[in-house]
Scaffold this motif. Structure first.
Motif, PDB file in Angstrom:
ATOM      1  N   LYS A 224       0.819  -1.211   0.000  1.00  0.00           N
ATOM      2  CA  LYS A 224       0.000   0.000   0.000  1.00  0.00           C
ATOM      3  C   LYS A 224       0.852   1.259   0.000  1.00  0.00           C
ATOM      4  N   SER A 225       1.997   1.220   0.714  1.00  0.00           N
ATOM      5  CA  SER A 225       2.819   2.421   0.822  1.00  0.00           C
ATOM      6  C   SER A 225       3.818   2.550  -0.315  1.00  0.00           C
ATOM      7  N   SER A 226       4.021   1.476  -1.078  1.00  0.00           N
ATOM      8  CA  SER A 226       5.101   1.474  -2.056  1.00  0.00           C
ATOM      9  C   SER A 226       4.684   1.948  -3.435  1.00  0.00           C
ATOM     10  N   PHE A 227       3.499   1.550  -3.886  1.00  0.00           N
ATOM     11  CA  PHE A 227       3.126   1.755  -5.271  1.00  0.00           C
ATOM     12  C   PHE A 227       1.688   2.241  -5.390  1.00  0.00           C
ATOM     13  N   ASP A 228       1.448   3.012  -6.440  1.00  0.00           N
ATOM     14  CA  ASP A 228       0.102   3.475  -6.746  1.00  0.00           C
ATOM     15  C   ASP A 228      -0.575   2.497  -7.699  1.00  0.00           C
ATOM     16  N   SER A 229      -1.883   2.371  -7.568  1.00  0.00           N
ATOM     17  CA  SER A 229      -2.672   1.541  -8.474  1.00  0.00           C
ATOM     18  C   SER A 229      -3.892   2.354  -8.895  1.00  0.00           C
ATOM     19  N   LEU A 230      -3.919   2.772 -10.168  1.00  0.00           N
ATOM     20  CA  LEU A 230      -4.987   3.636 -10.674  1.00  0.00           C
ATOM     21  C   LEU A 230      -5.890   2.853 -11.623  1.00  0.00           C
ATOM     22  N   PHE A 231      -7.193   3.148 -11.546  1.00  0.00           N
ATOM     23  CA  PHE A 231      -8.182   2.436 -12.349  1.00  0.00           C
ATOM     24  C   PHE A 231      -8.896   3.407 -13.287  1.00  0.00           C
ATOM     25  N   TYR A 232      -9.081   2.968 -14.534  1.00  0.00           N
ATOM     26  CA  TYR A 232      -9.801   3.750 -15.540  1.00  0.00           C
ATOM     27  C   TYR A 232     -10.861   2.841 -16.159  1.00  0.00           C
ATOM     28  N   PHE A 233     -12.118   3.263 -16.058  1.00  0.00           N
ATOM     29  CA  PHE A 233     -13.222   2.441 -16.528  1.00  0.00           C
ATOM     30  C   PHE A 233     -13.786   2.976 -17.841  1.00  0.00           C
ATOM     31  N   HIS A 234     -14.337   2.078 -18.650  1.00  0.00           N
ATOM     32  CA  HIS A 234     -14.967   2.438 -19.924  1.00  0.00           C
ATOM     33  C   HIS A 234     -14.027   3.306 -20.771  1.00  0.00           C
ATOM     34  N   VAL A 235     -12.793   2.845 -20.884  1.00  0.00           N
ATOM     35  CA  VAL A 235     -11.788   3.587 -21.653  1.00  0.00           C
ATOM     36  C   VAL A 235     -12.130   3.524 -23.139  1.00  0.00           C
ATOM     37  N   ARG A 236     -12.024   4.675 -23.794  1.00  0.00           N
ATOM     38  CA  ARG A 236     -12.170   4.750 -25.244  1.00  0.00           C
ATOM     39  C   ARG A 236     -10.830   5.211 -25.823  1.00  0.00           C
ATOM     40  N   SER A 237     -10.327   4.433 -26.766  1.00  0.00           N
ATOM     41  CA  SER A 237      -9.074   4.782 -27.423  1.00  0.00           C
ATOM     42  C   SER A 237      -9.019   4.057 -28.755  1.00  0.00           C
ATOM     43  N   ASN A 238      -8.363   4.651 -29.734  1.00  0.00           N
ATOM     44  CA  ASN A 238      -8.276   4.071 -31.070  1.00  0.00           C
ATOM     45  C   ASN A 238      -7.436   2.790 -31.012  1.00  0.00           C
ATOM     46  N   PRO A 239      -8.023   1.610 -31.309  1.00  0.00           N
ATOM     47  CA  PRO A 239      -7.243   0.372 -31.219  1.00  0.00           C
ATOM     48  C   PRO A 239      -6.058   0.334 -32.170  1.00  0.00           C
ATOM     49  N   ASP A 240      -6.134   1.072 -33.283  1.00  0.00           N
ATOM     50  CA  ASP A 240      -5.007   1.107 -34.218  1.00  0.00           C
ATOM     51  C   ASP A 240      -3.835   1.905 -33.671  1.00  0.00           C
ATOM     52  N   MET A 241      -4.107   2.782 -32.699  1.00  0.00           N
ATOM     53  CA  MET A 241      -3.076   3.660 -32.159  1.00  0.00           C
ATOM     54  C   MET A 241      -2.679   3.307 -30.729  1.00  0.00           C
ATOM     55  N   ILE A 242      -3.287   2.239 -30.166  1.00  0.00           N
ATOM     56  CA  ILE A 242      -3.122   1.993 -28.740  1.00  0.00           C
ATOM     57  C   ILE A 242      -1.672   1.671 -28.370  1.00  0.00           C
ATOM     58  N   GLU A 243      -0.953   0.932 -29.207  1.00  0.00           N
ATOM     59  CA  GLU A 243       0.433   0.614 -28.876  1.00  0.00           C
ATOM     60  C   GLU A 243       1.282   1.878 -28.831  1.00  0.00           C
ATOM     61  N   ASP A 244       1.104   2.757 -29.799  1.00  0.00           N
ATOM     62  CA  ASP A 244       1.849   4.019 -29.829  1.00  0.00           C
ATOM     63  C   ASP A 244       1.468   4.885 -28.635  1.00  0.00           C
ATOM     64  N   THR A 245       0.179   4.910 -28.293  1.00  0.00           N
ATOM     65  CA  THR A 245      -0.290   5.698 -27.148  1.00  0.00           C
ATOM     66  C   THR A 245       0.370   5.230 -25.860  1.00  0.00           C
ATOM     67  N   ILE A 246       0.390   3.924 -25.643  1.00  0.00           N
ATOM     68  CA  ILE A 246       0.946   3.388 -24.402  1.00  0.00           C
ATOM     69  C   ILE A 246       2.455   3.597 -24.351  1.00  0.00           C
ATOM     70  N   THR A 247       3.132   3.429 -25.466  1.00  0.00           N
ATOM     71  CA  THR A 247       4.583   3.677 -25.503  1.00  0.00           C
ATOM     72  C   THR A 247       4.893   5.106 -25.088  1.00  0.00           C
ATOM     73  N   LYS A 248       4.106   6.059 -25.573  1.00  0.00           N
ATOM     74  CA  LYS A 248       4.306   7.464 -25.200  1.00  0.00           C
ATOM     75  C   LYS A 248       4.053   7.679 -23.705  1.00  0.00           C
ATOM     76  N   MET A 249       3.099   6.954 -23.146  1.00  0.00           N
ATOM     77  CA  MET A 249       2.807   7.092 -21.715  1.00  0.00           C
ATOM     78  C   MET A 249       4.014   6.692 -20.866  1.00  0.00           C
ATOM     79  N   PHE A 250       4.668   5.611 -21.240  1.00  0.00           N
ATOM     80  CA  PHE A 250       5.847   5.176 -20.485  1.00  0.00           C
ATOM     81  C   PHE A 250       6.978   6.187 -20.593  1.00  0.00           C
ATOM     82  N   ASP A 251       7.038   6.929 -21.695  1.00  0.00           N
ATOM     83  CA  ASP A 251       8.122   7.889 -21.909  1.00  0.00           C
ATOM     84  C   ASP A 251       7.831   9.270 -21.325  1.00  0.00           C
ATOM     85  N   ASP A 252       6.596   9.489 -20.881  1.00  0.00           N
ATOM     86  CA  ASP A 252       6.178  10.809 -20.389  1.00  0.00           C
ATOM     87  C   ASP A 252       6.401  10.885 -18.878  1.00  0.00           C
TER      88      ASP A 252
END
Length: 318
Positions: A224-252
């Motif tokens: 509980k004290s070490s790491f955050d766990s965030l939840f997102y429900f009913h996510v809408r995102s372009n499936p053709d772009m999802i890999e690029d989107t997630i890669t950018k998230m890790f780099d941001d």
């Protein structure tokens, strides 16, 4: 006595994928198998993935997230129920952020000590292990490796690296982590697991791995004290772009330090599902017959709104 196997591994290492194959092997041997999954957070993605792969072959149970004491009580209750139901082999998959000593304390507690014996501690390690893990991450990894009967290297592609070179690199890093916390154990060998390529003799050897004592310095930290766990429900995102989107998230860096992202997204038809599983080392996307409209992001110092800005749309609640 019922055999209890603990399959550990840091976030995104491939525990669930390994359990699919390992549990199927035990069923082929004629064992009555139950699997207890404790995902990080209150919503269990990994159970859906196991149900997809194993169907009715094994009995699946879930330990819903909560504080440490609550999760321990729930796991104990599940283990009691499995013993009373006549299962011969129970596989426990804890969160990727888990101190293995907690399970040893539990399995030798009354009345579990009358029904269970410790079988194996199997620790799954990603072949593309991040060499820049934080101290807290290295601590959890070390605690899992210290007790492992077998360290299993996942996501192995022997066409791109010499097996012995990979083994040596992983062993050096794991032994460095163990040394950080004054653990005298050193890993002398690791098992390279190629998904879908192992035969029953391989799994037979793994099923006889056992475990080690692996004493080490304890840090005053918990899930509980070490790491955050965030939840997102009913996510809408372009499936053709999802890999690029997630890669950018890790780099941001403004999002915090993301360790793992997993969940499901509707495919282009809007009828089917895609399973998304990502770490800094790569993004895996594959079709799946059943899904749930959610994403879980796990990491350190995470910014909920900044991460949410990468989705086309989402909700904070179910």
């Amino acid at each position: 006595m019922i055999k209890a196997d603990l399959v550990t591994g840091f976030l995104g290492s491939g525990k669930t994928t390994f359990i699919k194959e390992y549990a199927a092997f035990l069923v082929r041997k004629g064992h009555k198998v139950a699997i207890i999954v404790n995902d990080y957070g209150a919503i269990n993605v990994d159970r859906l993935l196991l149900e997809e792969a194993l169907g009715d072959m094994c009995h699946l149970e879930m330990v819903i997230g909560g504080d440490v004491d609550c999760a321990r009580r729930r796991l104990k209750t599940k283990l009691i129920a499995m013993a009373m139901s006549g299962y011969e082999h129970v596989i426990v998959e804890p969160s990727g952020i888990y101190d293995v000593d907690e399970f040893f304390d539990l399995i030798y507690d009354e009345p579990l000590d009358k029904w269970y014996e410790m079988g194996n501690v199997l620790t799954i390690v990603d072949a593309a292990l991040d060499p820049d893990m934080s101290l807290k991450s290295r601590y959890y990894l070390a605690s899992q490796v210290a007790k492992a009967g077998t360290v299993i290297i996942s996501k192995v592609d022997i066409t791109s690296v010499k097996p012995q070179v990979l083994k040596d690199r992983i062993k050096d890093y794991l032994n460095s982590c163990l040394g950080d916390f004054n653990c005298v154990r050193r890993i002398k060998d690791v098992y390279l697991w190629e998904r879908g390529h192992e035969n029953d003799s391989d799994f037979e050897a793994i099923s006889r791995s056992g475990y080690h004592s692996g004493e080490m310095v304890k840090l005053p930290i918990d899930e509980k004290s070490s790491f955050d766990s965030l939840f997102y429900f009913h996510v809408r995102s372009n499936p053709d772009m999802i890999e690029d989107t997630i890669t950018k998230m890790f780099d941001d860096g403004a999002l915090g330090h993301i360790l793992r992202l997993k969940g499901f997204l509707h495919d282009k038809t809007g009828e089917g599902w895609l399973e998304i599983n990502a770490t800094r080392q790569g993004v895996t996307i594959q079709p799946i017959s059943v899904g749930q409209e959610l994403f879980i992001v796990i990491g350190e110092n995470l910014n909920h709104e900044a991460i949410g800005s990468y989705w086309d749309d989402y909700r904070n609640t179910l």
